[in-house]
Design an enzyme around this catalytic site. Structure first.
Site, PDB file in Angstrom:
ATOM      1  N   GLY A 193       0.799  -1.221   0.000  1.00  0.00           N
ATOM      2  CA  GLY A 193       0.000   0.000   0.000  1.00  0.00           C
ATOM      3  C   GLY A 193       0.831   1.271   0.000  1.00  0.00           C
ATOM      4  N   GLY A 195       2.488   3.722   1.617  1.00  0.00           N
ATOM      5  CA  GLY A 195       3.014   3.940   2.961  1.00  0.00           C
ATOM      6  C   GLY A 195       3.419   5.367   3.235  1.00  0.00           C
ATOM      7  N   ARG A 196       3.645   6.142   2.180  1.00  0.00           N
ATOM      8  CA  ARG A 196       3.989   7.561   2.358  1.00  0.00           C
ATOM      9  C   ARG A 196       3.490   8.418   1.210  1.00  0.00           C
ATOM     10  NH1 ARG A 196      10.433   7.889   1.026  1.00  0.00           N
ATOM     11  NH2 ARG A 196      10.467   6.356  -0.665  1.00  0.00           N
ATOM     12  N   ASP A 228       8.167   6.022   8.693  1.00  0.00           N
ATOM     13  CA  ASP A 228       7.679   7.326   9.155  1.00  0.00           C
ATOM     14  C   ASP A 228       6.817   8.053   8.128  1.00  0.00           C
ATOM     15  OD1 ASP A 228       9.537   8.184   7.271  1.00  0.00           O
ATOM     16  OD2 ASP A 228      11.040   8.802   8.762  1.00  0.00           O
ATOM     17  N   ARG A 286       3.419  13.959  -7.392  1.00  0.00           N
ATOM     18  CA  ARG A 286       3.409  13.105  -8.578  1.00  0.00           C
ATOM     19  C   ARG A 286       2.048  13.210  -9.262  1.00  0.00           C
ATOM     20  NH1 ARG A 286       5.963   7.327  -6.932  1.00  0.00           N
ATOM     21  NH2 ARG A 286       3.925   7.025  -5.962  1.00  0.00           N
ATOM     22  N   ASP A 385       4.225  -4.554  -7.335  1.00  0.00           N
ATOM     23  CA  ASP A 385       3.580  -3.326  -6.848  1.00  0.00           C
ATOM     24  C   ASP A 385       4.167  -2.089  -7.521  1.00  0.00           C
ATOM     25  OD1 ASP A 385       5.795  -4.283  -5.073  1.00  0.00           O
ATOM     26  OD2 ASP A 385       5.647  -2.257  -4.290  1.00  0.00           O
ATOM     27  N   ASN A 386       5.215  -2.280  -8.340  1.00  0.00           N
ATOM     28  CA  ASN A 386       5.797  -1.171  -9.093  1.00  0.00           C
ATOM     29  C   ASN A 386       5.526  -1.297 -10.588  1.00  0.00           C
ATOM     30  OD1 ASN A 386       6.859  -0.099  -6.732  1.00  0.00           O
ATOM     31  ND2 ASN A 386       8.835  -1.096  -6.981  1.00  0.00           N
TER      32      ASN A 386
END
Length: 633
Positions: A193, A195-196, A228, A286, A385-386
């Site tokens: 997912g 994450g940032r 983080d 993006r 996932d990419n």
């Protein structure tokens, strides 16, 4: 489930040319692509038309009302002299937002950012939580602003950096983080997912194009796990610049609107050696028509029958918004193809929109990978996932362009043990990832076995068509010559010749068989450095064969040079150029980033005065953290 899935696949593409230089490839697929073994030593005619060539694009915009037309006219003005009608640009407060992803797909009932497994949902509504202190705009893309109908003056707003760091919300936005999974280095990793990365929503521009805006590094989400949710300036500069550089090279990619510093520091262990350091924080905005990945569908297929229906719902959404020509095709389009199997069966793509969609995703992926090979780009982290379902280059981490030609080159330090994602293996990995995607759709009963196998066969055909055409254009040849290209790549690998500069200089070769033998290598002397007498003989022999091939064409030397220079870039985003811009930016000078962007926006032009950006890498460019990087960002 798929009879043609097995433990091995022969190396396709340029990789086969370079087999002597490669480590063993990862286990992949085989039987359905048995003919792949001969590529590129055997040219295979196209057995069927490409889906995107045969299915007409449909205009499914709603009829315009009188009021909407009148409103649109109010937003237009005439240019000063030439009478060309131009759209008025919009302010940030007037952007035309839509939120189809959130509106049409199942979401997480919770909105907290506690790390957890998110079930039965495609996204979680979250807001950026990044902390800032006097954020600064580093750089922005004028062409991306144009895609969004955004007025360039908006970048001068005093609150622009606040809004595009995520610290201040954009009017009309509805932020969320996407749920997806993926295979990482060949192993299923479960839920991953955003994450940032936090998507702000979708902008529908004046051309009715849908563009998602996403902030990367804007804070934690439920998918952050133990991280983080932040990003550092170093990796953010690389992502921004490469997104725009790839677009200018003509390679499908996500885009980047802006890059801002947060004014805060972020701790990162760049080399994973237990020595973290504080680095400047940053956020990239993006932009893409969609950030859906193979893993967006995979995650739901692994969670039982209830979630299998989400795969179908998500596929329906994707086709409706991003492949509308497939939604509107009919049996009259006659898309029936032989599977090539012993029973002479056929696959009718008009009878199953999911099969037609799968084939188009496959073809876009194959075309994308072929384009990477053409410019010497190595992604570095080709996990599922990419992999974009739109066939875009997505998620710029430890990427790298080839300097000295090395088929086994990987820019990712994590990939060093097996070099799974090295340059020459990328075509194989693209197919392996396609197989995982097809398996997901098969599990959801969207496509059957024959349709899945046919889709994978299309990968081979499309890749070969694209790659052979690219290499033919790069050499300025009248037709594809497998032997000539094979020998060239072997020579380049032996002598570690600079990939980009060689092809650019190759256009200076004259199609004149009468050139004395001792003068044949003069146009290439800048890239054939320190080669011994034996290697000079090998190169002279190759140039003689090359000139003989060129002589069979009626194209003049001048015409061929122009044509070759239009496909062989003068400038690529070499890692050392990125690092130079990063070093100055980290000291507060963003001029290097902005100048590098301007050069990369015109990669095929000579750009007098910018020659230093085409130089071979200096010795320091081969230090850790420059030519090779980790995923720490």
């Amino acid at each position: 489930m798929l009879s043609h899935l097995s433990n091995k696949l022969s190396l396709p593409s340029a990789a086969l040319l370079l087999r002597p230089f490669l480590t063993p490839p990862p286990p992949l697929l085989s039987k359905s692509l048995e003919y792949f073994r001969t590529y590129p030593f055997k040219s295979h005619p196209r057995s069927s038309p490409l889906l995107c060539d045969v299915v007409p694009a449909m205009n499914n915009n709603p009829d315009l009302s009188v009021d909407s037309v009148a409103d649109d006219l109010k937003k237009q003005k005439l240019s000063d002299d030439d009478g060309v009608r131009v759209k008025l640009r919009k302010s940030l407060d007037d952007l035309n937002w839509d939120h189809s992803f959130v509106r049409e797909l199942p979401g997480d009932p919770r909105t907290d950012i506690i790390p957890r497994e998110v079930l039965h949902a495609c996204y979680t509504k979250v807001s950026p939580t990044v902390e800032v202190e006097d954020p600064q705009l580093v750089v922005w893309s004028e062409s991306v602003a144009e895609l969004l109908d955004l007025d360039p003056k908006e970048f001068e707003r005093p609150d622009f950096a606040l809004k595009f760091s995520g610290a201040s919300p954009l009017v009309g936005g509805l932020p969320y983080a996407q749920c997806y999974g993926g295979h990482q280095f060949g192993m299923w990793a479960g839920q991953l997912g955003d994450g940032r990365a936090i998507t702000l929503g979708e902008i529908v521009n004046s051309k009715s194009e849908r563009w998602e805006m996403q902030l990367k590094g804007a804070g934690k989400t439920p998918y952050s796990r133990f991280a983080d949710g932040l990003a550092v300036l170093r990796s953010s500069i690389r992502e921004f610049l490469c997104s725009e550089a790839m677009h200018s090279l003509g390679i499908p990619t996500t885009r980047a609107l802006s890059l801002v510093t947060t004014g805060k520091f972020v701790s990162r262990d760049m080399f994973y050696d237990g020595n973290p350091k504080d680095e400047p924080g940053a956020v990239v905005c993006r932009v893409a028509q969609s950030f859906l990945r193979f893993g967006s569908y995979q995650i739901h297929a692994t969670r039982g029958k209830e979630d299998l229906e989400i795969v179908r719902t998500l596929a329906d959404y994707t086709i409706r918004h991003h492949f509308p020509h497939i939604e509107n095709m009919s049996h009259s389009d006659s898309l029936s193809f032989s599977t090539g199997e012993e029973d002479s069966s056929f696959v009718d793509l008009t009878s199953n929109k999911y099969a037609a969609w799968t084939v188009e995703v496959v073809e876009r992926t194959a075309s994308l990978v072929a384009k990477w090979q053409g410019v010497g780009f190595t992604h570095g982290v080709l996990n599922t996932d990419n992999m974009s379902v739109l066939g875009l280059t997505i998620d710029y981490g430890p990427f790298g362009f080839l300097d000295a030609f090395d088929p086994s080159y990987t820019p990712n330090t994590t990939d060093l043990p097996g070099r799974r994602y090295c340059f020459a293996n990328q075509p194989d990995i693209g197919l392996w990832n396609i197989a995982q995607f097809a398996s997901t759709l098969s599990a959801a009963q969207l496509i059957n076995e024959k349709e899945a196998n046919y889709a994978m066969e299309r990968y081979g055909t499309k890749f070969m068509d694209e790659y052979q055409a690219i290499m033919t254009r790069k050499l300025g040849l009248p037709k594809y010559n497998k032997q000539l290209i094979s020998k060239l790549l072997n020579n380049m690998a032996v002598d570690k010749v600079d990939y980009t500069n060689f092809f650019r200089l190759l256009s200076n070769i004259k199609a004149d068989p009468s050139i004395p033998e001792d003068e044949l290598l003069i146009p290439l002397k800048a890239v054939l450095l320190d080669i011994c007498k034996e290697r000079k003989v090998a190169w002279t022999s190759w140039v003689q064969s090359y000139i003989q091939e060129l002589s069979a064409s009626d194209t003049s030397d001048e015409e061929r040079k122009v044509s070759m220079n239009s496909v062989n870039p003068r400038y690529i985003l070499r890692n050392y150029l990125c690092q130079s811009a990063i070093d100055t930016a980290e000291s507060g000078d963003f001029g290097g980033v902005r100048r590098l962007l301007k050069v990369m926006e015109r990669p095929y032009d000579d750009q007098p005065g910018m020659e230093k950006y085409a130089r071979l890498p200096p010795a320091w460019a081969y230090c850790p953290g420059v030519c090779m990087l980790s995923c720490s960002s």
